[in-house]
Design a protein around this motif. Sequence first.
Motif, mmCIF file in Angstrom:
data_model
loop_
_atom_site.group_PDB
_atom_site.id
_atom_site.type_symbol
_atom_site.label_atom_id
_atom_site.label_comp_id
_atom_site.label_asym_id
_atom_site.label_seq_id
_atom_site.Cartn_x
_atom_site.Cartn_y
_atom_site.Cartn_z
ATOM 1 N N UNK A 49 -14.957 19.092 -5.796
ATOM 2 C CA UNK A 49 -15.804 20.179 -5.308
ATOM 3 C C UNK A 49 -14.942 21.251 -4.657
ATOM 4 N N UNK A 50 -15.049 22.470 -5.135
ATOM 5 C CA UNK A 50 -14.290 23.589 -4.563
ATOM 6 C C UNK A 50 -15.222 24.454 -3.735
ATOM 7 N N UNK A 51 -14.870 24.630 -2.492
ATOM 8 C CA UNK A 51 -15.729 25.383 -1.576
ATOM 9 C C UNK A 51 -15.647 26.874 -1.892
ATOM 10 N N UNK A 52 -16.818 27.497 -2.066
ATOM 11 C CA UNK A 52 -16.904 28.945 -2.211
ATOM 12 C C UNK A 52 -17.099 29.510 -0.808
ATOM 13 N N UNK A 53 -16.015 30.020 -0.226
ATOM 14 C CA UNK A 53 -16.045 30.436 1.176
ATOM 15 C C UNK A 53 -17.103 31.506 1.422
ATOM 16 N N UNK A 54 -17.200 32.485 0.520
ATOM 17 C CA UNK A 54 -18.160 33.569 0.704
ATOM 18 C C UNK A 54 -19.596 33.059 0.665
ATOM 19 N N UNK A 55 -19.866 32.119 -0.247
ATOM 20 C CA UNK A 55 -21.210 31.555 -0.356
ATOM 21 C C UNK A 55 -21.566 30.758 0.897
ATOM 22 N N UNK A 56 -20.619 29.983 1.410
ATOM 23 C CA UNK A 56 -20.865 29.205 2.621
ATOM 24 C C UNK A 56 -21.199 30.116 3.797
ATOM 25 N N UNK A 57 -20.557 31.266 3.845
ATOM 26 C CA UNK A 57 -20.754 32.155 4.989
ATOM 27 C C UNK A 57 -22.116 32.844 4.968
ATOM 28 N N UNK A 58 -22.830 32.789 3.858
ATOM 29 C CA UNK A 58 -24.147 33.429 3.783
ATOM 30 C C UNK A 58 -25.263 32.493 4.230
ATOM 31 N N UNK A 59 -24.944 31.227 4.518
ATOM 32 C CA UNK A 59 -25.968 30.236 4.852
ATOM 33 C C UNK A 59 -25.740 29.732 6.270
ATOM 34 N N UNK A 60 -26.795 29.653 7.091
ATOM 35 C CA UNK A 60 -26.619 29.158 8.469
ATOM 36 C C UNK A 60 -26.002 27.764 8.496
ATOM 37 N N UNK A 61 -24.952 27.620 9.271
ATOM 38 C CA UNK A 61 -24.248 26.345 9.306
ATOM 39 C C UNK A 61 -25.146 25.228 9.839
ATOM 40 N N UNK A 62 -26.003 25.574 10.817
ATOM 41 C CA UNK A 62 -26.891 24.550 11.370
ATOM 42 C C UNK A 62 -27.822 23.983 10.310
ATOM 43 N N UNK A 63 -28.249 24.843 9.374
ATOM 44 C CA UNK A 63 -29.157 24.400 8.320
ATOM 45 C C UNK A 63 -28.469 23.407 7.380
ATOM 46 N N UNK A 64 -27.231 23.702 6.980
ATOM 47 C CA UNK A 64 -26.504 22.791 6.088
ATOM 48 C C UNK A 64 -26.277 21.442 6.751
ATOM 49 N N UNK A 65 -25.959 21.464 8.042
ATOM 50 C CA UNK A 65 -25.723 20.210 8.749
ATOM 51 C C UNK A 65 -27.019 19.426 8.949
ATOM 52 N N UNK A 66 -28.110 20.133 9.248
ATOM 53 C CA UNK A 66 -29.379 19.454 9.508
ATOM 54 C C UNK A 66 -29.978 18.847 8.240
ATOM 55 N N UNK A 67 -29.984 19.637 7.163
ATOM 56 C CA UNK A 67 -30.614 19.170 5.925
ATOM 57 C C UNK A 67 -29.624 18.487 4.979
ATOM 58 N N UNK A 68 -28.326 18.481 5.333
ATOM 59 C CA UNK A 68 -27.287 17.812 4.543
ATOM 60 C C UNK A 68 -27.301 18.246 3.079
ATOM 61 N N UNK A 69 -27.007 19.522 2.861
ATOM 62 C CA UNK A 69 -26.883 20.009 1.485
ATOM 63 C C UNK A 69 -25.661 20.915 1.380
ATOM 64 N N UNK A 70 -25.193 21.076 0.152
ATOM 65 C CA UNK A 70 -24.052 21.944 -0.136
ATOM 66 C C UNK A 70 -24.490 23.075 -1.056
ATOM 67 N N UNK A 71 -24.181 24.322 -0.712
ATOM 68 C CA UNK A 71 -24.407 25.399 -1.675
ATOM 69 C C UNK A 71 -23.313 25.367 -2.738
ATOM 70 N N UNK A 72 -23.709 25.252 -4.002
ATOM 71 C CA UNK A 72 -22.707 25.087 -5.062
ATOM 72 C C UNK A 72 -22.391 26.392 -5.782
ATOM 73 N N UNK A 73 -23.435 27.141 -6.132
ATOM 74 C CA UNK A 73 -23.209 28.392 -6.861
ATOM 75 C C UNK A 73 -24.450 29.272 -6.748
ATOM 76 N N UNK A 74 -24.238 30.575 -6.864
ATOM 77 C CA UNK A 74 -25.331 31.540 -6.870
ATOM 78 C C UNK A 74 -25.331 32.230 -8.234
ATOM 79 N N UNK A 75 -26.364 31.971 -9.002
ATOM 80 C CA UNK A 75 -26.477 32.546 -10.351
ATOM 81 C C UNK A 75 -27.656 33.499 -10.362
ATOM 82 N N UNK A 76 -27.353 34.800 -10.259
ATOM 83 C CA UNK A 76 -28.426 35.781 -10.140
ATOM 84 C C UNK A 76 -29.117 35.611 -8.799
#
Length: 550
Positions: A49-76
Amino acid sequence: MRKVANEGTLDQTLQMLDQEVGPESNEHLEEARALAERFGLPFDPLEEFHVDAELFRTIPVEMMLHYQFLPQALEGEVLRIVMARPTDLIDLNEVEMVLARPLEVVVGPADRIADILEKSESTQRVLDEASEGFQIQLVQDSEDGEEVLSIDSITTDQSPIIRLVDTILFNAIQRRASDIHIETQEREVVVKYRIDGVLYQAMKAIDKRHHSTITSRIKVMSELDIAEKRIPQDGRFKVRFAGRTIDFRVSIMPTVHGEDAVIRILDKESANAEFKSLSLSVLGLEDDTRRQLRKFIHEPYGMVLVTGPTGSGKTTTLYACLSEIQSSEDKIVTIEDPVEYQLVGITQIPVNEKKGLTFSRGLRSILRHDPDKVMVGEIRDEDTAGIAVQAALTGHLVSTTVHANNVVDVIGRFLNMNVDLYNFVSCLNCVLAQRLVRKICPHCKRSGTVSDELLEDSGLEPDRYRDFVFYEGAGCIECNGTGFRGRLAIAELLNLSDNIRQLILDRRPAAEIKRAAKAEGMRFLRESALQKVFAGETTLRDINKVTFVE
């Protein structure tokens, strides 16, 4: 509308999952694959898994930690996320509503998702967010004098300065840092981590006006004088993290731009699985060196001396030796500053200079406790050196460290401490000089090319080694993009044979002693380092930092 790989809506599929899937098993990978296959959802094992730094920065960190999900890609407009068990429709709806975009859900192993979140840009985001909008506030310790540190306290603590310092500590532990450097410059404050012996900048530079509050917070935690800014100060504090207590040693030093701080992290209860059963086998020493060292540490008496600069793994090597010779029949006592690992069945004494417990005073007391084997953390002065030599001569096995560049320089160090040369040579079993080199990350290891210039700088003939297959790390999430993960020891071991003893007693030049040792089969540091490179374990650039080309 959320997209799925089969007919019907994701809502219906998830309802089926809720009804038909039992409790989670320990086999996260197999379970996730089975879920994805059974209900037609995409599956990703997250092995690379390669982290997309820009994509990670668009999502609240608390939300990713609370719901335990990874943003993988933004297609459109569609965001693809990876979740282990996306069975809670309310959670998914909340994520979709907050992000205000349709989701495509992929199933992934729960342990890998948690692991990636711990190491990824999400925790780095907390650092960046924590460095914004500081206010000067009064900082106090908790009642019991210890700081309780967790990811929750970082994201919920309302005090910006406490939040920042706690986050720096938390992220340093997560990234396996050994030291934290807070450096003051003319207009900014820079925070760096030392990971595997190399400094990396940890976060964006902080405005200089917040420098005094950061330093004050660290001083309060370490019980130092906040008002004193003209002389160096040393202190320590502890935090509880993930169920274990971690010690931090703090050094504050005045510079032309203000006070700098260096925090040494001492994780006594390290979760590193290899070091839970610490032995010489996990250090990375060559087979013949390890075999010889084992022979010397099983001798009934004498001195085993480990030498090298600060941070070269000397103490860890001594601990490995003690772990191998530990027995219920022998009493083993150590005196250290500080006690870095806690070993069951071994009496360990921490040095306390303020209370008068020095190495020499502690060692005298140890010898009255009828020990069989003694470990002295470091020989720093004439008194300690003399007592250690006498202990080795009177039937104790003494293992210790001293600062010197190589095995021959050790002799000069002891002579400068006015130790009798004959007694010293008589008690000495062996001298091990060692360094640490970074290990290529196994997750992103690949073959690479080496320039002729680097080969020449490394003392290798370009014509001979130009086509040799060297290895390097490409950089991945496991190694924080550095290409290295962990370190291993390179060493040279001097066997005190009768010939070598006589040369030392005759005060022969160091070059002559080295030639004699070479003739007897000794492998020097540089040769040991090159062996690691040719075996694909480290790189030429890394060994050039710690060894000389002979």
